[in-house]
Each structure stands twice: as structure tokens, then as C-alpha cells.
Design a protein around this motif. Structure first.
Motif, PDB file in Angstrom:
ATOM      1  N   GLU A   1      -1.509  46.806   5.406  1.00 58.91           N
ATOM      2  CA  GLU A   1      -2.098  47.005   6.726  1.00 58.91           C
ATOM      3  C   GLU A   1      -1.115  47.719   7.637  1.00 58.91           C
ATOM      4  O   GLU A   1       0.104  47.504   7.548  1.00 58.91           O
ATOM      5  N   PRO A   2      -1.619  48.559   8.556  1.00 61.10           N
ATOM      6  CA  PRO A   2      -0.736  49.209   9.523  1.00 61.10           C
ATOM      7  C   PRO A   2       0.002  48.182  10.372  1.00 61.10           C
ATOM      8  O   PRO A   2      -0.590  47.211  10.850  1.00 61.10           O
TER       9      PRO A   2
ATOM     10  N   THR B   1      -5.070  52.900   7.460  1.00 67.24           N
ATOM     11  CA  THR B   1      -6.188  52.029   7.111  1.00 67.24           C
ATOM     12  C   THR B   1      -5.690  50.795   6.369  1.00 67.24           C
ATOM     13  O   THR B   1      -4.559  50.766   5.868  1.00 67.24           O
ATOM     14  N   VAL B   2      -6.547  49.791   6.297  1.00 65.87           N
ATOM     15  CA  VAL B   2      -6.266  48.601   5.501  1.00 65.87           C
ATOM     16  C   VAL B   2      -6.751  48.862   4.076  1.00 65.87           C
ATOM     17  O   VAL B   2      -7.869  49.336   3.881  1.00 65.87           O
TER      18      VAL B   2
ATOM     19  N   ALA C   1     -16.191  37.745   2.927  1.00 67.54           N
ATOM     20  CA  ALA C   1     -17.214  38.612   2.329  1.00 67.54           C
ATOM     21  C   ALA C   1     -17.348  39.957   3.027  1.00 67.54           C
ATOM     22  O   ALA C   1     -18.075  40.831   2.534  1.00 67.54           O
ATOM     23  N   ASP C   2     -16.656  40.140   4.168  1.00 69.96           N
ATOM     24  CA  ASP C   2     -16.768  41.403   4.890  1.00 69.96           C
ATOM     25  C   ASP C   2     -15.433  42.134   4.975  1.00 69.96           C
ATOM     26  O   ASP C   2     -15.228  42.979   5.849  1.00 69.96           O
ATOM     27  N   ASN C   3     -14.497  41.820   4.065  1.00 68.48           N
ATOM     28  CA  ASN C   3     -13.210  42.508   4.101  1.00 68.48           C
ATOM     29  C   ASN C   3     -12.703  42.770   2.680  1.00 68.48           C
ATOM     30  O   ASN C   3     -13.343  42.389   1.699  1.00 68.48           O
ATOM     31  N   VAL C   4     -11.537  43.413   2.565  1.00 73.63           N
ATOM     32  CA  VAL C   4     -11.024  43.827   1.251  1.00 73.63           C
ATOM     33  C   VAL C   4     -10.641  42.638   0.382  1.00 73.63           C
ATOM     34  O   VAL C   4     -10.627  42.752  -0.847  1.00 73.63           O
ATOM     35  N   VAL C   5     -10.324  41.504   0.986  1.00 70.14           N
ATOM     36  CA  VAL C   5     -10.001  40.317   0.189  1.00 70.14           C
ATOM     37  C   VAL C   5     -11.244  39.868  -0.578  1.00 70.14           C
ATOM     38  O   VAL C   5     -11.191  39.596  -1.786  1.00 70.14           O
ATOM     39  N   GLY C   6     -12.375  39.797   0.115  1.00 76.46           N
ATOM     40  CA  GLY C   6     -13.619  39.447  -0.556  1.00 76.46           C
ATOM     41  C   GLY C   6     -13.985  40.448  -1.630  1.00 76.46           C
ATOM     42  O   GLY C   6     -14.460  40.080  -2.713  1.00 76.46           O
TER      43      GLY C   6
ATOM     44  N   PRO D   1      -3.014  37.660   8.540  1.00 78.98           N
ATOM     45  CA  PRO D   1      -4.176  36.797   8.269  1.00 78.98           C
ATOM     46  C   PRO D   1      -4.908  37.163   6.980  1.00 78.98           C
ATOM     47  O   PRO D   1      -5.343  36.275   6.238  1.00 78.98           O
ATOM     48  N   LEU D   2      -5.062  38.462   6.689  1.00 74.99           N
ATOM     49  CA  LEU D   2      -5.745  38.854   5.464  1.00 74.99           C
ATOM     50  C   LEU D   2      -4.954  38.438   4.231  1.00 74.99           C
ATOM     51  O   LEU D   2      -5.522  37.979   3.229  1.00 74.99           O
ATOM     52  N   ASN D   3      -3.638  38.577   4.287  1.00 75.81           N
ATOM     53  CA  ASN D   3      -2.828  38.154   3.146  1.00 75.81           C
ATOM     54  C   ASN D   3      -2.786  36.638   3.013  1.00 75.81           C
ATOM     55  O   ASN D   3      -2.658  36.115   1.904  1.00 75.81           O
TER      56      ASN D   3
END
Length: 378
Positions: free
Chosen positions: A89-90, A70-71, A173-178, A107-109
Motif C-alpha cells: 500500500e502507498p 495503488t493497493v 469481501a470488498d478488498n484484495v485480502v478477500g 489494517p489490510l495486512n
């Protein structure tokens, strides 16, 4: 048949082992100078604080490998000098440059980096200036210069958070960064005690509204959820509300008493402190004892409340400090939750009718006490 079963078992074991092979890597360089070769760096799960992996610094670098399906939001730390968020992230290899506040590799990082790079560089300058101000003589040129830097950094942090920070949150707003960014906002306001202040009430309501309407991944992020609950408790003891009553054990009688019994009909200061807390003891010596001596005859009541403390240590501290006003101790360990604080000292000023007048310390507390007593005299 026996050979076939053995072969199948071996194949299954190989598949299981392969599935658990490392599928993420966190690499770090340009670490804080205190993170010398041989220092252990940990990867923690930011929701649970569980250790996911570790590595030893070698030639100024480290590399942590592990497996995840999982992330999740991770936390890179040596538990002393290095504190760095990272999205795990995997299948991703992420690199971080701690001194330049850069995270790369997915991208998330990249999104997390927009916030970290914008915020932490101001915070690092602030922290360095604060260290200087604490180490040099008060009033000196270097002390004044450091405090100018601190003020400038605070302005920069506020400007960044008020504009760019919210933009980055909205983009995530819809991910762990938010989720982590919103936690960071709550953490800053709640720890600073800003929830007690009228001046940021609008910002507080905005935060509460955003949390309430946020995505499930944001609301389920444990650190954000806990800070939100803490903020709700702080709102209950905000300026203008009626004080929250509670019970404690009276130091001299060992009776269980209610705060309302001790302060009824008086302007009162309630001081939450502990024997082991240096700033608490300083506040008592420099502010509360002189304040009580000056205004006790004018009707001021001060109640000290021991929290997170042992009865014998609390008793010894009261004697050492020669405190003459009433002291009770929170044996239920529920008062900090009721009043929404996680650090001490905390000093609340309460009007004669039970209205909370604010959370103050030092000279500001003295001024507000004087105003409250004069108001009641008129």
C-alpha cells in the motif's frame, strides 16, 4: 528566457523524481533457515508475477522499498523456500515474521494476518511431516507418526477453512485480502481435483455462487478469475457427465483420431501422462499395465494420451515402458484445458455409454474398473 526554461525543467525533474521516491517498505525477519545471508528476496505482483523490487538478506533480515499508487497483493519469495503474501500500500511500512507467520503494519495486512497465521502454521506442520514421511522407511514408527500428524493437520486445515476462513473472507469481501482468500480456496480445491468428487459438490456450488455474487475487486483478481474458469472446466468432466471428446495423433499410424473412436462401447481408462513425468511412469508400471493384462479380454480399453510432450520423447518412453495399449499424443495442446487439469498423471474411468465414472489412481482405479466391468456383464 533560456535560464527560466532551464530552471523550470530542473524543477519539473525534481518534482518527478520526488514523486517516484519510495513510498512503501516491506521488512522481513525470522526467515526460513535456508534463506541465508546473501539470498535474494523478491517482491512480485501476485496478479502478473512481475517483479516489483528485491533485496539481499543481511543479518537474517531484508528490506524492500518501492513506489506504488495503488493497493495490490504482493508475494514475497526467494523462489525456493519462502512464499509469503503481503498487501502493498502507498505510504505503508509492513513487517513480516516468516517463521511465526505474522504480518503487521496496516489494517489490510492485519486482516491478511488473521488468515495466514491461522492457515499456514497448520500447512507448515503438514509440509514438515510430509518431508519426514517421504524420507523414512514406509511402515516404520517415524513414518506412521508423520502420517498421523499429516492427518491431524488436514483436519485442522479443513476446520479452519470451513469456519474461520469464511468469516475472514466475509469481513474482506470488498478488498484484495478477500480476493486472495477466495483464490486460495479455489486453488486448493482445483489442484486437489476435488471438483471430480461428489463428496464436495455442495462446497463447489457454494464457491461458485460466492464468486458469481462477489465484488468486482474479487472477480477481477486475475488468479481467482483463472481458477474459477478452471473449476468450470473441471465441472464439465465431473463424475456423471458424458466424457469430452477430442482428437490426437495415433502413435503407430500417425493418423488423427478421436477418443470416441477408440473407446466406443467399452469400459475405458484414459490416462493423461508425459515422458518426463516420474509419477506417470510409475502409475503405468505398477497399475495400468497389470490392469490391462488382466482385463483386456473382458473388454477393458486403456488409452494413453501424451500431454505437454514432444513426439520423439513420448515415443521413446512408450518403447522403454513396453506399453501395449493404445497411445495418442495431444499435438493441439488443448486437452488439459478441456479436462481442467494442471498436473499429471490424470486417469479418467469411462463407462460403456460414455459416462464419466470418476478420476482415480492405483488400487482405487482397479476397484472401480472391476465394478464397472461386473456391472456391464450383468
Amino acid at each position: 528566457m533560456k535560464k527560466t526554461i532551464t530552471l523550470l525543467t530542473l524543477i519539473l525533474a525534481m518534482i518527478t523524481a520526488s514523486a517516484q521516491e519510495a513510498n512503501f517498505t516491506i521488512e522481513g525477519k525470522k526467515l526460513p533457515r535456508q534463506c541465508k545471508n546473501g539470498t535474494t528476496i523478491y517482491l512480485l505482483d501476485r496478479q502478473t508475477w512481475d517483479s516489483i523490487g528485491s533485496a539481499t538478506v543481511s543479518k537474517g533480515k531484508f528490506s524492500i522499498e518501492g513506489h506504488t499508487d495503488t493497493v495490490f497483493m504482493g508475494w514475497i519469495t526467494d523462489r525456493r523456500h519462502l512464499y509469503f503474501p503481503v498487501v502493498v500500500e502507498p505510504g505503508k511500512t509492513v513487517s513480516l515474521n516468516a517463521r511465526d507467520f505474522i504480518i503487521e503494519g496496516s489494517p489490510l495486512n492485519d486482516q491478511l494476518n488473521r488468515y495466514v497465521n491461522g492457515y499456514l502454521r497448520f500447512e507448515k506442520t503438514y509440509s514438515d511431516a510430509d518431508d519426514i514421511a517421504s524420507a523414512v522407511k514406509e511402515g516404520s514408527w517415524l513414518y506412521n507418526k508423520a502420517n498421523e500428524t499429516i492427518a491431524a493437520c488436514l483436519d485442522s486445515i479443513n476446520s479452519f477453512n470451513n469456519v474461520t476462513g469464511w468469516q475472514i473472507y466475509n469481513d474482506n469481501a470488498d478488498n484484495v485480502v478477500g480476493a486472495w482468500i477466495l483464490y486460495h480456496y479455489f486453488d486448493r480445491f482445483v489442484i486437489d481435483g476435488d471438483y471430480y468428487s461428489d463428496t464436495i459438490s455442495l462446497r463447489r456450488h457454494i464457491l461458485d455462487s460466492i464468486y458469481s455474487s462477489s465484488s468486482l475487486i474479487v472477480r477481477d483478481f486475475k488468479p481467482t478469475h483463472e481458477k474459477y474458469k478452471e473449476s468450470i472446466r473441471q465441472k464439465a468432466v465431473a463424475k456423471g457427465n458424458r466424457f469430452t471428446d477430442f482428437t490426437g495423433v495415433h502413435r503407430t499410424t500417425n493418423d488423427t483420431v478421436r477418443l470416441s473412436q477408440l473407446i466406443d462401447g467399452h469400459v475405458a481408462v484414459v490416462d493423461f501422462w508425459a515422458s518426463w513425468c516420474g509419477p506417470c511412469r510409475q502409475e503405468i508400471t505398477d497399475c495400468l499395465k497389470p490392469l490391462y493384462e488382466q482385463y483386456a479380454d473382458s473388454g477393458l480399453v486403456i488409452v494413453g494420451v501424451g500431454v505437454w510432450d514432444k513426439m520423439e520423447d513420448f515415443e521413446r518412453a512408450v518403447m522403454d515402458l513396453s506399453i501395449s495399449y493404445t497411445q495418442i499424443i495431444d499435438t493441439t495442446k488443448t486437452v488439459p484445458t478441456l479436462y481442467g487439469f494442471n498436473s499429471i498423471p490424470q486417469l479418467f474411468l469411462i463407462d460403456r455409454d460414455g459416462t464419466l465414472l470418476g478420476n482415480y489412481r492405483g488400487e482405487e482405479l482397479v476397484r472401480e474398473v472391476e465394478k464397472a466391468l461386473k456391472k456391464e456383464d450383468n
